[in-house]
Design a protein around this motif. Structure first.
Motif: not given
Length: 430
Positions: A24-36
């Motif tokens: 897809g185009h994931r590189e264009l978005f800020d992905i939150p860091r995981a809590d766990g």
């Protein structure tokens, strides 16, 4: 596909391979860091509630803010993106996204405000024709809006509002059942294009035709449809529509919404409409006349001066959709959702989990909803998924968990993580 090939596709390495072949185009978005969980980023399935932030949003919003700092009031005409005609930058891409003419499309206000402004024009009850048809599982805001419109016109909302329920033992509405209820007492049909709870994609063209044949006005709430599925509002002859832009359109919490009015209604002097500063023709706006001269476009439904810094993220997002194309996104969405469905089919048997979204890809958007049985609520399960596995889903209490594999930024590996987390979290025979 052989059993061995299917097993490989449904493994973690298989999911990674599918992502390599169908990115897809994931590189264009800020992905939150995981809590766990074992992965650094979340597997995000709540884009049907709030979409993720495009990376370009911060840069472009700061550019607009800097114009204010550098130019003050002169930014209305001299900013790099001048503020006076700024809303016009959104009109073209918004109209292309929903299959409308630019003159039929405007970005303004919030979704429910737009629905109210449009119902001022299009809900015109009479003693014989006064009912409003919605789905029983409509988003609560829509329910509140139509009930208040009924009261405003002097009617009993319990008598006016017709709530369509699925057949006994079913979760989704059938088009034939919707059509059957559209009688001579119906003034307005206002349904969700994609149902927020089940993810069902309604047959918008067929229901619109049937509503018109019954003598009703047909409007659509496209909050879960815009940016999710292809739309052709003009060709479908929809009377009006409204949508938000903070879900699949990734424009930020509470972002400005969109509105559509079919061109056959534009310039109709018989339509009532609330007016304000931005309702008058742009060419004569600064003549400061006492009487509005509305243009023959949906811009006439605008009331207030557009909020530039709220429009900026919407413009950024719409330009992204223009570049990628809703058709391309829909094709990936169908593949991604089908993959998640296949994984869930291996998890749900023997567990108190039931997919309530239609199995036909043509009858759903980028969403699969699970009904949760047992003692645990959907909210409790969502917390476990988030904090122990880094999977963010959306819970609708008491018993529906919504998973939205958004084709712009979700991955096949995200889908694999969600299925694995459910398998580990929900015991068999629970």
């Amino acid at each position: 596909m052989s059993a061995a090939a299917a097993a490989e596709a449904e493994s973690e390495s298989g999911a990674r391979s599918l992502d390599a072949a169908d990115p897809g185009h994931r590189e264009l978005f800020d992905i939150p860091r995981a809590d766990g969980g074992p992965y650094p980023d979340v597997a995000y399935f709540a884009g049907n509630s709030l979409g993720l932030r495009p990376k370009a949003t911060r840069t472009e919003l700061l550019e607009d803010l800097d114009s204010w700092a550098a130019l003050g009031v002169e930014g209305h005409l001299d900013a790099a993106r001048p503020w006076l005609p700024y809303h016009e930058l959104l009109t073209g891409p918004a109209s292309r996204l929903v299959g409308a003419l630019p003159s039929e499309t405007v970005v303004m206000n919030s979704l429910t405000v737009n629905l109210h402004l449009l119902m001022v024009s299009f809900y015109r009850p009479t003693p014989e024709r006064f009912r409003i048809v919605i789905e029983d599982s409509a988003f609560p805001s829509d329910s509140y809006a139509v009930r208040s419109q009924a009261r405003f016109h002097g009617f009993d909302p319990d008598d006016v509002v017709v709530r369509l329920r699925p057949r006994e033992g079913e979760d989704c509405l059938r088009t034939a059942d919707v059509v059957e209820r559209l009688g001579s007492d119906v003034a307005l049909v206002l349904l969700g294009g994609v149902n927020y709870l089940t993810g069902e994609l309604m047959d918008i063209p067929a229901i619109t035709v049937a509503g018109h044949a019954a003598g009703a006005v047909v409007g659509w709430d496209l909050a879960h449809a815009a940016g999710n599925v292809p739309l052709t509002l003009h060709d479908w002859d929809v009377d009006f529509a409204a949508w938000c832009s903070y879900k699949y359109l990734n424009s930020g919490p509470g972002a400005l919404a969109g509105a559509f009015v079919h061109e056959r209604h534009l310039g109709d002097p018989s339509l009532q409409r609330f007016e304000g500063w931005w309702s008058t023709d742009a060419a004569s706006r600064f003549e400061m006349a006492a009487v509005s001269r509305p243009p023959a476009s949906v811009d006439a439904w605008q009331v207030s001066n557009p909020p530039i810094f709220s429009m900026s993220p919407v413009r950024t997002s719409l330009e992204l959709f223009d570049k990628v194309g809703i058709g391309t996104l829909r094709e990936r969405s169908v593949r991604l959702t089908a993959y998640l469905e296949r994984l869930l089919a291996g998890v749900t048997p023997g567990r108190p989990l039931q997919v309530i979204t239609p199995t036909d890809p043509a009858s759903r958007g980028a969403q699969l909803s699970l009904r949760i049985g047992g003692a645990r609520t959907a909210g409790e399960l969502a917390k476990v998924l988030r904090f122990e596995f880094g999977v963010i889903a959306d819970a609708r209490e008491p018993d529906v968990l919504r998973l939205a594999p958004v084709p712009l930024y979700s991955t096949y590996h995200d889908c694999w993580r969600a299925a694995q987390a459910l398998a580990e979290t929900v015991p068999e025979n629970a």
